[in-house]
Design an enzyme around this catalytic site. Structure first.
Site, PDB file in Angstrom:
ATOM      1  N   GLU A 164      18.718  42.959  32.231  1.00  0.00           N
ATOM      2  CA  GLU A 164      18.900  43.040  33.688  1.00  0.00           C
ATOM      3  C   GLU A 164      20.307  42.643  34.134  1.00  0.00           C
ATOM      4  O   GLU A 164      20.786  43.124  35.160  1.00  0.00           O
ATOM      5  CB  GLU A 164      17.861  42.179  34.405  1.00  0.00           C
ATOM      6  CG  GLU A 164      16.438  42.746  34.345  1.00  0.00           C
ATOM      7  CD  GLU A 164      15.663  42.315  33.118  1.00  0.00           C
ATOM      8  OE1 GLU A 164      16.282  41.715  32.204  1.00  0.00           O
ATOM      9  OE2 GLU A 164      14.448  42.567  33.051  1.00  0.00           O
ATOM     10  N   PHE A 191       1.942  34.258  35.975  1.00  0.00           N
ATOM     11  CA  PHE A 191       2.730  34.849  34.892  1.00  0.00           C
ATOM     12  C   PHE A 191       3.955  35.562  35.481  1.00  0.00           C
ATOM     13  O   PHE A 191       3.838  36.341  36.414  1.00  0.00           O
ATOM     14  CB  PHE A 191       1.866  35.845  34.107  1.00  0.00           C
ATOM     15  CG  PHE A 191       2.642  36.551  33.022  1.00  0.00           C
ATOM     16  CD1 PHE A 191       3.198  35.840  31.971  1.00  0.00           C
ATOM     17  CD2 PHE A 191       2.835  37.920  33.070  1.00  0.00           C
ATOM     18  CE1 PHE A 191       3.934  36.477  30.987  1.00  0.00           C
ATOM     19  CE2 PHE A 191       3.566  38.579  32.082  1.00  0.00           C
ATOM     20  CZ  PHE A 191       4.107  37.848  31.038  1.00  0.00           C
ATOM     21  N   GLN A 192       5.096  35.314  34.934  1.00  0.00           N
ATOM     22  CA  GLN A 192       6.378  35.872  35.379  1.00  0.00           C
ATOM     23  C   GLN A 192       6.664  35.576  36.848  1.00  0.00           C
ATOM     24  O   GLN A 192       7.282  36.374  37.541  1.00  0.00           O
ATOM     25  CB  GLN A 192       6.458  37.378  35.090  1.00  0.00           C
ATOM     26  CG  GLN A 192       6.494  37.655  33.584  1.00  0.00           C
ATOM     27  CD  GLN A 192       6.936  39.053  33.221  1.00  0.00           C
ATOM     28  OE1 GLN A 192       6.655  40.007  33.934  1.00  0.00           O
ATOM     29  NE2 GLN A 192       7.617  39.186  32.091  1.00  0.00           N
ATOM     30  N   LYS A 206       3.852  42.389  44.462  1.00  0.00           N
ATOM     31  CA  LYS A 206       3.221  43.606  43.954  1.00  0.00           C
ATOM     32  C   LYS A 206       2.183  44.145  44.932  1.00  0.00           C
ATOM     33  O   LYS A 206       2.066  45.360  45.116  1.00  0.00           O
ATOM     34  CB  LYS A 206       2.591  43.311  42.595  1.00  0.00           C
ATOM     35  CG  LYS A 206       2.157  44.576  41.865  1.00  0.00           C
ATOM     36  CD  LYS A 206       1.761  44.281  40.429  1.00  0.00           C
ATOM     37  CE  LYS A 206       1.408  45.563  39.706  1.00  0.00           C
ATOM     38  NZ  LYS A 206       0.997  45.310  38.311  1.00  0.00           N
ATOM     39  N   MET A 257      41.556  33.216  25.038  1.00  0.00           N
ATOM     40  CA  MET A 257      42.045  32.381  26.134  1.00  0.00           C
ATOM     41  C   MET A 257      41.664  30.920  25.899  1.00  0.00           C
ATOM     42  O   MET A 257      42.436  30.010  26.195  1.00  0.00           O
ATOM     43  CB  MET A 257      41.494  32.876  27.475  1.00  0.00           C
ATOM     44  CG  MET A 257      42.192  32.284  28.677  1.00  0.00           C
ATOM     45  SD  MET A 257      43.960  32.656  28.734  1.00  0.00           S
ATOM     46  CE  MET A 257      43.993  34.127  29.761  1.00  0.00           C
TER      47      MET A 257
END
Lengths: 195, 582
Positions: B52, B114-115, B164, B480
């Site tokens: 993502e 969940f999630q 949802k 760097m």
């Protein structure tokens, strides 16, 4: 004891202009100043977290913060924030608040004064005998009210400037002070003009 | 089609009404209804990323190239937490993104489902604004509002969290109304009195400079044109921040190159010594100013910015102008012309600048044996300059060399993570750029360490036939970090090299890309040409000098006139106070 307008507020208003264009020498001062901000916001979920998150995330001070819905049909809340910082930081606080999406308006009541500040406290005192009588006497002197009484306790409601409440609380301390609850400051401009 | 539809249908319809043609995303349980609608439509292309974070950076790349908002679609929980880096990146660089995230159903919110994650809580500080939509009726207006907020004023990322069950219940679709927002109204027109004051300063300037930034790009093509017209008709020198490269043509002799920590000697000294600074859409970031109390001490400063909170944040300015760059420059130019195009002679100032320029601060020791990173980029520049080239980068030495050696003639050709400095930005950003510009030559100038952070997006590039080129300046070091350890930490190279790098050619082949490796300066041109000619994604492993440092450099805590020009000047250059800075 009830008049809370500070004379210097009016003088500041003249020297520090209101817009972001303001760049007087005073802006460069490193002196810490105290300000009372009135912020009108949409009363939507999370709006207070946004405001508080801005202060914590950017390291600004909050001395007190109060919030409540003031327009039930328009769902507008008013947040009163007491903060402090250098003039540059204070300008940042105002502009950072002002650019938040649910914020309608930010008013610096200290600069745009004169304004009135009030705070309310509930003070519980438990004592007997002379201390109890003294607490009641002081209650009258501070124009506080008794909200609850038992044979060994009082709950006082006292309203006024933060300094007045500090003074009242200090006096109650040796008289059996049990608990204090304060609202934080709310403030409004004097005169006919709104913010 | 009736106006009553499911929340998921509302999402897709609203995106179409907002003119969205491409979205970058990754499905999961809490966004399945939206994915189901995407499956059943035409008109919006969905690009399936591999992580993502990649969706977020790809959308940023898309947005920076097109000027349109980038759209991201992710699921709840880890879907959202993975995109946080990209949201913060977009916030820091003022990139318009609209992120739509699934959420567990409203009746499970707060239940540690969940999630589940507190998405609006997590993303509140890294978005311009975010919304949790609990009712399908408010979904369409919220999405339209989100686009308005993301794209107007100072652009930035926004997020809409959609449970949802809201995606599955019916609501009424409402078209964009075009009505002004009830509380959010950014100012675009500058104050005319201030603009006149600015013109008065410009008329008196003997040592002026235009200090331009990403705000010019964000303001659109008109801003670029106006800046060019203004600069050319005044004859003033122009420098640019990392974010603003391309607004003013690099090939123009009035252009001094990038300023700041790794900017050119002439740009930084011009900033330091100028008497009037015209800051156009830049924000006096710490990479630019160096030590703030020694920053351009003798100049009067004009600052054009659409965000009032950028004014006087780091540097006190004399004439702040709040407004959109194009609007303000248009007015400024008009006022300047109306007052008779007055200006002082800047010939002496240019003599001074040319003297600084003659130092040739970007020169480096060439080598016949190893490829110098600067040489690699000089050749890449030479071999791509006549093409429609888009450059993305990762973060580190290669990024600064790219800013120094790649020459941008137009805006929207240069995508780099400036504010947040996100390693791993370049690969997914290249995916997003190529999705928007299928015929362009899109090159991610990378370091091997940054590339490894998001290299899984090569798989995305292969799937969608996006022929991005990853040009890795491979020094087997975190360059760097290594440079700072050398200069600041007694050459103690703590964990700044990779002892187990993959074979990038084999890696490319495993992904289904072409792999090219080059370590001989004599063979470099041919290898670059092979990369450009290949019709498909390429990973180019360019093995470069391992201990090259990036100069010029203004050490932390130093002023513009205390630049280090090369290795010889580094001894004891950075004191303890500077070491505490980043």
């Amino acid at each position: 004891m009830t008049t809370q307008t500070k004379p210097e507020n009016g003088q500041k208003a003249a020297s520090l202009r209101r817009s972001a264009y303001d760049m007087s020498a005073e802006m460069l001062s490193q002196e810490i100043e105290r300000r009372v901000l009135a912020v009108t916001v949409d009363n939507e979920s999370g709006v207070l977290a946004r405001v508080i998150g801005l202060f914590s995330g950017r390291g600004y001070n909050i001395e007190s913060l109060t919030v409540a819905e003031v327009d039930h049909t328009g769902h507008i809340s008013r947040i009163t924030i007491v903060t402090s910082g250098t003039p540059m930081v204070l300008r940042q606080i105002v502009t950072q608040l002002d650019r938040m999406v649910p914020v309608h308006r930010v008013t610096d009541l200290t600069i745009e004064g004169p304004s009135l500040e009030r705070e309310m406290a509930l003070v519980k005192v438990a004592s007997k005998g002379e201390a109890r009588v003294e607490a009641l006497r002081l209650k009258d002197a501070f124009r506080a009210h008794v909200l609850d009484a038992t044979l060994e306790s009082f709950v006082f409601e006292v309203t006024g400037s933060p300094e007045k409440i500090d003074a009242f609380v200090d006096l109650m301390r040796p008289l059996g002070l049990v608990e204090i609850c304060r609202t934080g400051i709310i403030a409004i401009k004097r005169g006919a003009e709104g913010i | 089609m009736s106006d009553i539809m499911t929340g998921a249908q509302i999402v897709v319809k609203a995106l179409k009404d907002q003119g969205v043609d491409t979205i970058f995303g990754y499905p999961g349980g809490a966004v399945l209804p939206i994915y189901d609608e995407i499956f059943q439509q035409e008109g919006i292309k969905h690009i399936l990323v591999r992580h993502e974070q990649g969706a977020g950076h790809a959308a940023e790349g898309y947005a920076r190239t097109t000027g349109k908002p980038g759209v991201v679609l992710v699921t709840s929980g880890p879907g959202v937490t993975n995109v946080v880096t990209a949201l913060q990146d977009a916030l820091m660089d003022s990139i318009p993104l609209v992120c739509i995230s699934g959420q567990v159903p409203t009746f499970l919110i707060g239940n540690d489902a969940f999630q589940e994650a507190d998405t609006v809580g997590i993303t509140r500080p890294c978005t311009k604004h975010n919304w949790l939509v609990k009712d399908a009726e408010t979904l369409a207006p919220t999405i339209h509002e989100a686009f308005q907020v993301a794209t107007t004023g100072r652009p930035g990322p926004v997020l809409i969290d959609i449970p949802k069950n809201v995606q599955m219940t019916n609501g009424t679709y409402q078209r964009p109304t075009g009505k002004p927002h009830k509380s959010y109204r950014p100012r675009v027109k500058g104050d005319l009195d201030q603009i006149t004051r600015a013109v008065e300063l410009i008329e008196q300037a003997q040592k002026p400079v235009f200090y331009t930034g990403g705000g010019v790009v964000n303001s659109g093509p008109a801003a670029t044109q106006l800046l060019r017209e203004f600069a050319r008709s005044t004859g003033f020198p122009v420098t640019s921040t990392l974010m603003g490269l391309g607004c003013y043509p690099a090939s123009d002799k009035q252009f001094l190159g990038m300023l700041g920590m790794h900017g050119t000697y002439e740009a930084n000294l011009t900033m330091h010594d100028c008497d009037v600074m015209i800051c156009v859409g830049a924000r006096f970031d710490d990479r630019i100013t160096g030590r703030t109390d020694a920053f351009s001490p003798n100049s009067r400063k004009i600052h054009i910015d659409i965000d009032p909170s950028s004014i006087n944040k780091n540097i006190a300015v004399d004439v702040p102008i709040i407004g959109d760059v194009a609007h303000v420059l248009e007015d400024m130019l008009r006022v300047w012309k109306a007052r008779g195009r007055k200006k002082q002679s800047v010939a002496a100032w240019w003599d001074q600048i040319e003297e600084w320029r003659s130092v040739d601060c970007l020169k480096y020791k060439p080598s016949k044996k190893t490829i110098k990173p600067q040489y690699a980029l000089e050749r890449l520049q030479a071999l791509t300059k006549d093409r429609e080239t888009y450059i993305t980068t990762e973060v580190g030495q290669h990024q600064m060399w790219a800013a120094q050696f790649m020459k941008f003639e137009e805006p929207n050709r240069w995508m780099t993570s400036g504010g947040l400095g996100t390693m791993g930005y370049g690969v997914p950003a290249a995916v997003g750029v190529q999705a928007a510009r299928p015929d362009g030559l899109v090159i991610d100038i990378a370091g091997e360490a940054s590339f490894l952070m998001t290299m899984q997006e090569m798989s995305t590039a292969v799937q969608y036939n996006l022929p991005i080129k990853i040009f890795i300046l491979n020094n087997e070091r975190l360059g760097m970090v290594r440079q700072w350890q050398q200069l600041l930490h007694g050459e103690r190279y703590s964990h700044s090299w990779s002892e187990a790098l993959p074979d990038f050619v084999k890696l490319a082949e495993a992904f289904g890309c072409k792999g090219i490796k080059c370590e001989d300066p004599a063979k470099l041109d041919k290898a670059i040409e092979e990369m450009i000619a290949y019709d498909g994604p390429v990973i180019f492993d360019c093995l470069v000098e391992k201990h090259e440092n990036c100069f010029p450099m203004i050490p932390s805590g130093k002023a513009h006139n205390e630049m280090l020009l090369g290795e010889a000047s580094t001894e004891g250059a950075i004191d303890e106070q500077g070491a505490a800075l980043v």
